[in-house]
Scaffold this motif. Structure first.
Motif, mmCIF file in Angstrom:
data_model
loop_
_atom_site.group_PDB
_atom_site.id
_atom_site.type_symbol
_atom_site.label_atom_id
_atom_site.label_comp_id
_atom_site.label_asym_id
_atom_site.label_seq_id
_atom_site.Cartn_x
_atom_site.Cartn_y
_atom_site.Cartn_z
ATOM 1 N N PRO A 14 0.963 -1.367 -0.107
ATOM 2 C CA PRO A 14 -0.260 -0.070 0.097
ATOM 3 C C PRO A 14 0.853 1.222 -0.062
ATOM 4 C CG PRO A 14 -0.639 -1.350 1.764
ATOM 5 C CD PRO A 14 0.414 -2.060 1.052
ATOM 6 N N ALA A 15 0.396 2.502 -0.656
ATOM 7 C CA ALA A 15 1.266 3.504 -0.784
ATOM 8 C C ALA A 15 0.892 4.304 0.508
ATOM 9 C CB ALA A 15 0.904 4.494 -2.143
ATOM 10 N N LYS A 16 1.430 3.676 1.702
ATOM 11 C CA LYS A 16 1.250 4.423 2.876
ATOM 12 C C LYS A 16 2.701 4.557 3.457
ATOM 13 C CE LYS A 16 -3.461 2.364 3.768
ATOM 14 N NZ LYS A 16 -4.146 1.609 4.672
ATOM 15 N N PRO A 17 2.727 5.563 4.396
ATOM 16 C CA PRO A 17 4.080 6.077 5.143
ATOM 17 C C PRO A 17 4.429 4.727 5.747
ATOM 18 C CG PRO A 17 2.498 7.695 5.564
ATOM 19 C CD PRO A 17 1.865 6.941 4.855
ATOM 20 N N GLU A 18 3.816 3.815 6.439
ATOM 21 C CA GLU A 18 4.068 2.906 7.307
ATOM 22 C C GLU A 18 4.797 1.769 6.624
ATOM 23 O OE1 GLU A 18 1.045 4.118 7.290
ATOM 24 O OE2 GLU A 18 -0.412 2.718 7.603
ATOM 25 N N TYR A 19 4.785 1.741 5.359
ATOM 26 C CA TYR A 19 5.285 0.720 4.496
ATOM 27 C C TYR A 19 6.912 0.901 3.992
ATOM 28 C CZ TYR A 19 1.161 -2.103 5.217
ATOM 29 O OH TYR A 19 0.194 -2.771 5.591
ATOM 30 N N VAL A 20 7.026 2.416 4.056
ATOM 31 C CA VAL A 20 8.404 2.843 3.525
ATOM 32 C C VAL A 20 9.691 2.101 4.225
ATOM 33 C CG1 VAL A 20 9.771 4.900 3.200
ATOM 34 C CG2 VAL A 20 7.390 4.995 2.539
ATOM 35 N N GLY A 21 9.449 1.923 5.630
ATOM 36 C CA GLY A 21 10.259 1.205 6.471
ATOM 37 C C GLY A 21 10.760 -0.224 5.871
ATOM 38 N N VAL A 22 9.298 -0.809 5.603
ATOM 39 C CA VAL A 22 9.496 -2.282 5.214
ATOM 40 C C VAL A 22 10.341 -2.337 3.914
ATOM 41 C CG1 VAL A 22 8.153 -4.192 4.560
ATOM 42 C CG2 VAL A 22 7.400 -2.627 6.224
ATOM 43 N N ILE A 23 10.145 -1.313 3.052
ATOM 44 C CA ILE A 23 10.807 -1.267 1.727
ATOM 45 C C ILE A 23 12.299 -1.156 1.962
ATOM 46 C CG2 ILE A 23 11.139 -0.156 -0.394
ATOM 47 C CD1 ILE A 23 7.975 0.462 -0.058
ATOM 48 N N ARG A 24 12.429 -0.198 3.026
ATOM 49 C CA ARG A 24 14.269 0.353 3.286
ATOM 50 C C ARG A 24 14.854 -1.065 3.801
ATOM 51 N NH1 ARG A 24 16.213 5.295 5.056
ATOM 52 N NH2 ARG A 24 17.175 4.109 6.557
ATOM 53 N N LEU A 25 14.191 -1.638 4.657
ATOM 54 C CA LEU A 25 14.526 -2.899 5.233
ATOM 55 C C LEU A 25 15.031 -4.122 4.230
ATOM 56 C CD1 LEU A 25 12.593 -3.592 8.438
ATOM 57 C CD2 LEU A 25 15.112 -3.096 8.350
ATOM 58 N N THR A 26 14.254 -4.059 3.347
ATOM 59 C CA THR A 26 14.032 -5.248 2.079
ATOM 60 C C THR A 26 15.297 -4.902 1.124
ATOM 61 O OG1 THR A 26 11.710 -5.336 1.946
ATOM 62 C CG2 THR A 26 13.000 -6.200 0.184
ATOM 63 N N VAL A 27 15.428 -3.496 0.776
ATOM 64 C CA VAL A 27 16.610 -3.050 0.081
ATOM 65 C C VAL A 27 17.789 -3.474 0.829
ATOM 66 C CG1 VAL A 27 17.805 -1.032 -0.744
ATOM 67 C CG2 VAL A 27 15.580 -1.025 -1.192
ATOM 68 N N SER A 28 18.057 -3.183 1.945
ATOM 69 C CA SER A 28 19.096 -3.537 2.929
ATOM 70 C C SER A 28 19.674 -4.821 3.046
ATOM 71 C CB SER A 28 18.507 -3.070 4.271
ATOM 72 O OG SER A 28 20.009 -3.223 5.250
ATOM 73 N N GLY A 29 18.471 -5.575 3.009
ATOM 74 C CA GLY A 29 18.735 -7.212 3.080
ATOM 75 C C GLY A 29 19.334 -7.848 1.552
ATOM 76 N N ILE A 30 18.577 -7.171 0.611
ATOM 77 C CA ILE A 30 18.889 -7.678 -0.782
ATOM 78 C C ILE A 30 20.189 -7.305 -1.220
ATOM 79 C CG2 ILE A 30 18.501 -7.492 -3.273
ATOM 80 C CD1 ILE A 30 15.453 -7.640 -2.082
ATOM 81 N N ALA A 31 20.538 -6.124 -0.767
ATOM 82 C CA ALA A 31 21.866 -5.493 -1.172
ATOM 83 C C ALA A 31 23.029 -5.991 -0.246
ATOM 84 C CB ALA A 31 21.813 -4.000 -0.814
ATOM 85 N N VAL A 48 15.534 4.816 -2.413
ATOM 86 C CA VAL A 48 14.559 4.145 -2.208
ATOM 87 C C VAL A 48 13.304 4.658 -1.293
ATOM 88 C CG1 VAL A 48 14.724 2.205 -0.745
ATOM 89 C CG2 VAL A 48 13.352 2.129 -2.757
ATOM 90 N N ALA A 49 13.759 5.255 -0.227
ATOM 91 C CA ALA A 49 12.762 5.715 0.865
ATOM 92 C C ALA A 49 12.468 7.205 0.057
ATOM 93 C CB ALA A 49 13.679 6.033 2.119
ATOM 94 N N GLU A 50 13.196 7.815 -0.375
ATOM 95 C CA GLU A 50 12.678 9.082 -1.065
ATOM 96 C C GLU A 50 11.774 8.755 -2.120
ATOM 97 O OE1 GLU A 50 12.268 12.961 -1.123
ATOM 98 O OE2 GLU A 50 13.752 12.051 0.332
ATOM 99 N N ALA A 51 12.102 7.766 -3.098
ATOM 100 C CA ALA A 51 11.112 7.650 -4.185
ATOM 101 C C ALA A 51 9.826 6.996 -3.666
ATOM 102 C CB ALA A 51 11.775 6.637 -5.014
#
Length: 162
Positions: A14-31, A48-51
Motif C-alpha cells: 500500500p502507498a502508505k508511510p508505514e510501509y516505507v520502512g519495510v521497503i528500506r529493510l528489504t533493500v538493505s537485506g537484498i543489497a 528508495v525511501a525518497e522515491a
C-alpha cells in the motif's frame, strides 16, 4: 549468470508511510546479500525511501499501491519504483526511460524534484518513465562506479625494486 540475466524480486505494498520502512529493510537485506558495502546500502536505503515517499505523497488522492522491483545482476542492482501498483513488463518500461538531470538548478525542478535530485546524487544511474504513472529506475553498481576491476592489469601492485 550472464550480464542480461537477473534475479527479479517484486513487492507490492500500500502507498502508505508505514510501509516505507519495510521497503528500506528489504533493500538493505537484498543489497547486503549482493555484496554492497555499508555506505552503498545506506545510499540505496535513502534513495528508495525518497522515491517511495514521493509516491505516498503525490501519486494518489485516496489510496493506492506501489510496486518495487529489485533486479540483481552480476555487476549491479536496479531498484524500480512504480506508483500504479500494477505488475509491469520491465523490458517495456525500460524502452521508454529517460535520464533524470541532476545538473538542472534545484529551482527548476517540479514538485518532488528535490527528492529526485537527492536520489540522482546517491545512485549511479537514475531514469524515469512518466507515460502512465511514474516509474523510477535506480541503479547502483557493485564496486562503486561500475568500472570493471583490474582491467588490463591496472590496479595490480608490484614490488618496488630494491
Amino acid at each position: 549468470m550472464n550480464q542480461n540475466e537477473a534475479d527479479h524480486i517484486v513487492m507490492s505494498v500500500p502507498a502508505k508511510p508505514e510501509y516505507v520502512g519495510v521497503i528500506r529493510l528489504t533493500v538493505s537485506g537484498i543489497a547486503n546479500r549482493a555484496g554492497f558495502t555499508y555506505d552503498e546500502i545506506e545510499d540505496m536505503k535513502i534513495a528508495v525511501a525518497e522515491a517511495c515517499t514521493n509516491v505516498v505523497t503525490h501519486a494518489y488522492e485516496d489510496s493506492g499501491s506501489m510496486s518495487i522491483s529489485y533486479l540483481l545482476y552480476e555487476d549491479r542492482m536496479e531498484i524500480i519504483v512504480a506508483d500504479n501498483g500494477q505488475s509491469f513488463d520491465v523490458s517495456k518500461v525500460k524502452e521508454h526511460l529517460g535520464p533524470v538531470d541532476a545538473n538542472r538548478p534545484v529551482g527548476d525542478l517540479k514538485e518532488g524534484g528535490l527528492g529526485l535530485f537527492l536520489i540522482s546524487t546517491l545512485m549511479d544511474k537514475v531514469e524515469i518513465n512518466d507515460e502512465s504513472g511514474i516509474v523510477l529506475v535506480m541503479t547502483k553498481f557493485l564496486h562503486g562506479d561500475g568500472v570493471e576491476q583490474n582491467v588490463s592489469g591496472l590496479g595490480q601492485t608490484t614490488q618496488p625494486e630494491q
